[in-house]
Motif scaffolding. Sequence first.
Motif, PDB file in Angstrom:
ATOM      1  N   PRO A 103       0.801  -1.225   0.000  1.00 51.63           N
ATOM      2  CA  PRO A 103       0.000   0.000   0.000  1.00 51.63           C
ATOM      3  C   PRO A 103       0.836   1.280   0.000  1.00 51.63           C
ATOM      4  O   PRO A 103       0.330   2.353  -0.329  1.00 51.63           O
ATOM      5  CB  PRO A 103      -0.840  -0.109   1.279  1.00 51.63           C
ATOM      6  N   GLY A 104       2.115   1.183   0.313  1.00 55.95           N
ATOM      7  CA  GLY A 104       2.984   2.346   0.270  1.00 55.95           C
ATOM      8  C   GLY A 104       3.544   2.642  -1.111  1.00 55.95           C
ATOM      9  O   GLY A 104       4.094   3.717  -1.347  1.00 55.95           O
ATOM     10  N   ALA A 105       3.408   1.703  -2.030  1.00 55.21           N
ATOM     11  CA  ALA A 105       3.891   1.921  -3.397  1.00 55.21           C
ATOM     12  C   ALA A 105       3.068   3.023  -4.052  1.00 55.21           C
ATOM     13  O   ALA A 105       1.944   3.307  -3.648  1.00 55.21           O
ATOM     14  CB  ALA A 105       3.781   0.624  -4.208  1.00 55.21           C
ATOM     15  N   THR A 106       3.654   3.625  -5.090  1.00 54.90           N
ATOM     16  CA  THR A 106       2.944   4.643  -5.857  1.00 54.90           C
ATOM     17  C   THR A 106       2.648   4.063  -7.232  1.00 54.90           C
ATOM     18  O   THR A 106       3.567   3.662  -7.941  1.00 54.90           O
ATOM     19  CB  THR A 106       3.804   5.916  -6.001  1.00 54.90           C
ATOM     20  N   VAL A 107       1.372   4.001  -7.584  1.00 53.88           N
ATOM     21  CA  VAL A 107       0.950   3.394  -8.847  1.00 53.88           C
ATOM     22  C   VAL A 107       0.143   4.418  -9.645  1.00 53.88           C
ATOM     23  O   VAL A 107      -0.803   5.008  -9.120  1.00 53.88           O
ATOM     24  CB  VAL A 107       0.106   2.123  -8.596  1.00 53.88           C
ATOM     25  N   GLY A 108       0.524   4.597 -10.904  1.00 55.55           N
ATOM     26  CA  GLY A 108      -0.163   5.551 -11.770  1.00 55.55           C
ATOM     27  C   GLY A 108      -1.455   4.991 -12.343  1.00 55.55           C
ATOM     28  O   GLY A 108      -1.943   3.932 -11.926  1.00 55.55           O
ATOM     29  N   ASP A 109      -1.981   5.691 -13.319  1.00 56.68           N
ATOM     30  CA  ASP A 109      -3.237   5.301 -13.952  1.00 56.68           C
ATOM     31  C   ASP A 109      -3.016   4.194 -14.985  1.00 56.68           C
ATOM     32  O   ASP A 109      -1.973   4.114 -15.616  1.00 56.68           O
ATOM     33  CB  ASP A 109      -3.866   6.508 -14.654  1.00 56.68           C
ATOM     34  N   ARG A 110      -4.037   3.386 -15.143  1.00 56.99           N
ATOM     35  CA  ARG A 110      -4.115   2.367 -16.187  1.00 56.99           C
ATOM     36  C   ARG A 110      -3.025   1.301 -16.091  1.00 56.99           C
ATOM     37  O   ARG A 110      -2.579   0.767 -17.095  1.00 56.99           O
ATOM     38  CB  ARG A 110      -4.152   3.008 -17.581  1.00 56.99           C
ATOM     39  N   LEU A 111      -2.608   0.955 -14.857  1.00 55.13           N
ATOM     40  CA  LEU A 111      -1.744  -0.210 -14.672  1.00 55.13           C
ATOM     41  C   LEU A 111      -2.571  -1.439 -14.995  1.00 55.13           C
ATOM     42  O   LEU A 111      -3.678  -1.597 -14.479  1.00 55.13           O
ATOM     43  CB  LEU A 111      -1.239  -0.299 -13.230  1.00 55.13           C
ATOM     44  N   THR A 166       8.449   0.965  -1.816  1.00 56.97           N
ATOM     45  CA  THR A 166       8.916   2.237  -2.360  1.00 56.97           C
ATOM     46  C   THR A 166       8.942   2.233  -3.884  1.00 56.97           C
ATOM     47  O   THR A 166       9.543   3.119  -4.494  1.00 56.97           O
ATOM     48  CB  THR A 166      10.302   2.618  -1.799  1.00 56.97           C
ATOM     49  N   ALA A 167       8.274   1.263  -4.494  1.00 60.41           N
ATOM     50  CA  ALA A 167       8.194   1.223  -5.956  1.00 60.41           C
ATOM     51  C   ALA A 167       7.332   2.371  -6.464  1.00 60.41           C
ATOM     52  O   ALA A 167       6.371   2.781  -5.803  1.00 60.41           O
ATOM     53  CB  ALA A 167       7.615  -0.108  -6.425  1.00 60.41           C
ATOM     54  N   ASP A 168       7.709   2.892  -7.630  1.00 61.08           N
ATOM     55  CA  ASP A 168       6.913   3.894  -8.332  1.00 61.08           C
ATOM     56  C   ASP A 168       6.574   3.323  -9.694  1.00 61.08           C
ATOM     57  O   ASP A 168       7.487   2.982 -10.466  1.00 61.08           O
ATOM     58  CB  ASP A 168       7.704   5.200  -8.519  1.00 61.08           C
ATOM     59  N   VAL A 169       5.304   3.214  -9.991  1.00 59.23           N
ATOM     60  CA  VAL A 169       4.848   2.662 -11.269  1.00 59.23           C
ATOM     61  C   VAL A 169       4.079   3.761 -11.993  1.00 59.23           C
ATOM     62  O   VAL A 169       3.106   4.293 -11.457  1.00 59.23           O
ATOM     63  CB  VAL A 169       3.957   1.422 -11.047  1.00 59.23           C
ATOM     64  N   GLY A 170       4.514   4.087 -13.208  1.00 61.78           N
ATOM     65  CA  GLY A 170       3.906   5.172 -13.968  1.00 61.78           C
ATOM     66  C   GLY A 170       2.575   4.789 -14.590  1.00 61.78           C
ATOM     67  O   GLY A 170       1.995   3.732 -14.302  1.00 61.78           O
ATOM     68  N   ASP A 171       2.113   5.641 -15.473  1.00 59.92           N
ATOM     69  CA  ASP A 171       0.854   5.413 -16.190  1.00 59.92           C
ATOM     70  C   ASP A 171       1.068   4.435 -17.337  1.00 59.92           C
ATOM     71  O   ASP A 171       2.152   4.350 -17.910  1.00 59.92           O
ATOM     72  CB  ASP A 171       0.339   6.730 -16.775  1.00 59.92           C
ATOM     73  N   ASP A 172      -0.001   3.707 -17.682  1.00 57.07           N
ATOM     74  CA  ASP A 172      -0.032   2.831 -18.862  1.00 57.07           C
ATOM     75  C   ASP A 172       1.028   1.745 -18.829  1.00 57.07           C
ATOM     76  O   ASP A 172       1.590   1.369 -19.860  1.00 57.07           O
ATOM     77  CB  ASP A 172       0.085   3.665 -20.152  1.00 57.07           C
ATOM     78  N   VAL A 173       1.307   1.216 -17.646  1.00 60.33           N
ATOM     79  CA  VAL A 173       2.284   0.141 -17.485  1.00 60.33           C
ATOM     80  C   VAL A 173       1.562  -1.193 -17.608  1.00 60.33           C
ATOM     81  O   VAL A 173       0.459  -1.372 -17.095  1.00 60.33           O
ATOM     82  CB  VAL A 173       3.015   0.262 -16.129  1.00 60.33           C
ATOM     83  N   LEU A 201       9.199   2.451 -12.500  1.00 63.95           N
ATOM     84  CA  LEU A 201       8.822   2.148 -13.883  1.00 63.95           C
ATOM     85  C   LEU A 201       8.146   3.395 -14.425  1.00 63.95           C
ATOM     86  O   LEU A 201       7.097   3.795 -13.927  1.00 63.95           O
ATOM     87  CB  LEU A 201       7.852   0.959 -13.966  1.00 63.95           C
ATOM     88  N   GLU A 202       8.738   3.991 -15.435  1.00 67.78           N
ATOM     89  CA  GLU A 202       8.143   5.192 -16.012  1.00 67.78           C
ATOM     90  C   GLU A 202       6.966   4.823 -16.915  1.00 67.78           C
ATOM     91  O   GLU A 202       6.689   3.638 -17.143  1.00 67.78           O
ATOM     92  CB  GLU A 202       9.215   5.990 -16.756  1.00 67.78           C
ATOM     93  N   ASP A 203       6.282   5.817 -17.440  1.00 64.26           N
ATOM     94  CA  ASP A 203       5.079   5.610 -18.250  1.00 64.26           C
ATOM     95  C   ASP A 203       5.336   4.693 -19.446  1.00 64.26           C
ATOM     96  O   ASP A 203       6.382   4.776 -20.096  1.00 64.26           O
ATOM     97  CB  ASP A 203       4.559   6.947 -18.781  1.00 64.26           C
ATOM     98  N   GLY A 204       4.361   3.821 -19.720  1.00 66.47           N
ATOM     99  CA  GLY A 204       4.383   2.997 -20.920  1.00 66.47           C
ATOM    100  C   GLY A 204       5.298   1.791 -20.877  1.00 66.47           C
ATOM    101  O   GLY A 204       5.513   1.135 -21.890  1.00 66.47           O
ATOM    102  N   VAL A 205       5.832   1.442 -19.717  1.00 64.99           N
ATOM    103  CA  VAL A 205       6.740   0.301 -19.597  1.00 64.99           C
ATOM    104  C   VAL A 205       5.957  -1.010 -19.690  1.00 64.99           C
ATOM    105  O   VAL A 205       4.839  -1.113 -19.185  1.00 64.99           O
ATOM    106  CB  VAL A 205       7.526   0.379 -18.266  1.00 64.99           C
ATOM    107  N   THR A 206       6.576  -2.004 -20.325  1.00 63.06           N
ATOM    108  CA  THR A 206       6.043  -3.366 -20.349  1.00 63.06           C
ATOM    109  C   THR A 206       7.053  -4.280 -19.678  1.00 63.06           C
ATOM    110  O   THR A 206       8.248  -4.226 -19.994  1.00 63.06           O
ATOM    111  CB  THR A 206       5.808  -3.848 -21.797  1.00 63.06           C
ATOM    112  N   VAL A 207       6.567  -5.120 -18.740  1.00 65.87           N
ATOM    113  CA  VAL A 207       7.447  -6.043 -18.027  1.00 65.87           C
ATOM    114  C   VAL A 207       6.923  -7.459 -18.255  1.00 65.87           C
ATOM    115  O   VAL A 207       5.804  -7.783 -17.876  1.00 65.87           O
ATOM    116  CB  VAL A 207       7.508  -5.727 -16.517  1.00 65.87           C
ATOM    117  N   GLY A 208       7.761  -8.303 -18.868  1.00 71.23           N
ATOM    118  CA  GLY A 208       7.382  -9.665 -19.214  1.00 71.23           C
ATOM    119  C   GLY A 208       7.279 -10.584 -18.007  1.00 71.23           C
ATOM    120  O   GLY A 208       7.757 -10.277 -16.907  1.00 71.23           O
TER     121      GLY A 208
END
Length: 190
Positions: A70-78, A91-98, A120-127
Amino acid sequence: MFDRLRDDVRTALAKDPAATSATEVVLTYPGLHAVWLYRLAHALWVRDHRLGARLLSHLGRLLTGVEIHPGATVGDRLFVDHGMGTVVGETADVGDDVLMYHGVTLGGASMRREKRHPTLEDGVTVGADATIIGPVTVGENATVGAGAVVVDDVPPGTTVVGNPARPVSEADGDIEESAAADRGPSPGDD
């Protein structure tokens, strides 16, 4: 709030060719459920209701197989496709559209109370089954291949594979050199 929920469902429909309807996505997509439960837990976390946030996070992991602190930061449309075994650290930061597939770990590399998980900045894909460790940054629109282990920053727009992860062009060169060595000398090499 409802716009955000609709946006999440549209994202799942756009990123998963197996999705056949919004109803199916809402009822049967654990990655989507995990993101929704994370948002509730995160709202508690930032209001200093830490125990309630952790309990809700734990319930989310139990129900979905996806653990987002719950402390992570998650953007829109993950969108977490399939999701089982995915872990996103505090402390993870996940951008938008990941887009993340199952088994992804955004793990820490320190026991100190500091930034210790990836960004993870915006638009990243992780397999599937990729592991990204420490306070590294995966740049905008980069791709981390399935099973890769990332311990260094990934430049924007780059695809990395392997353990440790390397840009595809470098990995291809290493593969070609390794294959050539396995074949032995070429005819005419003396």
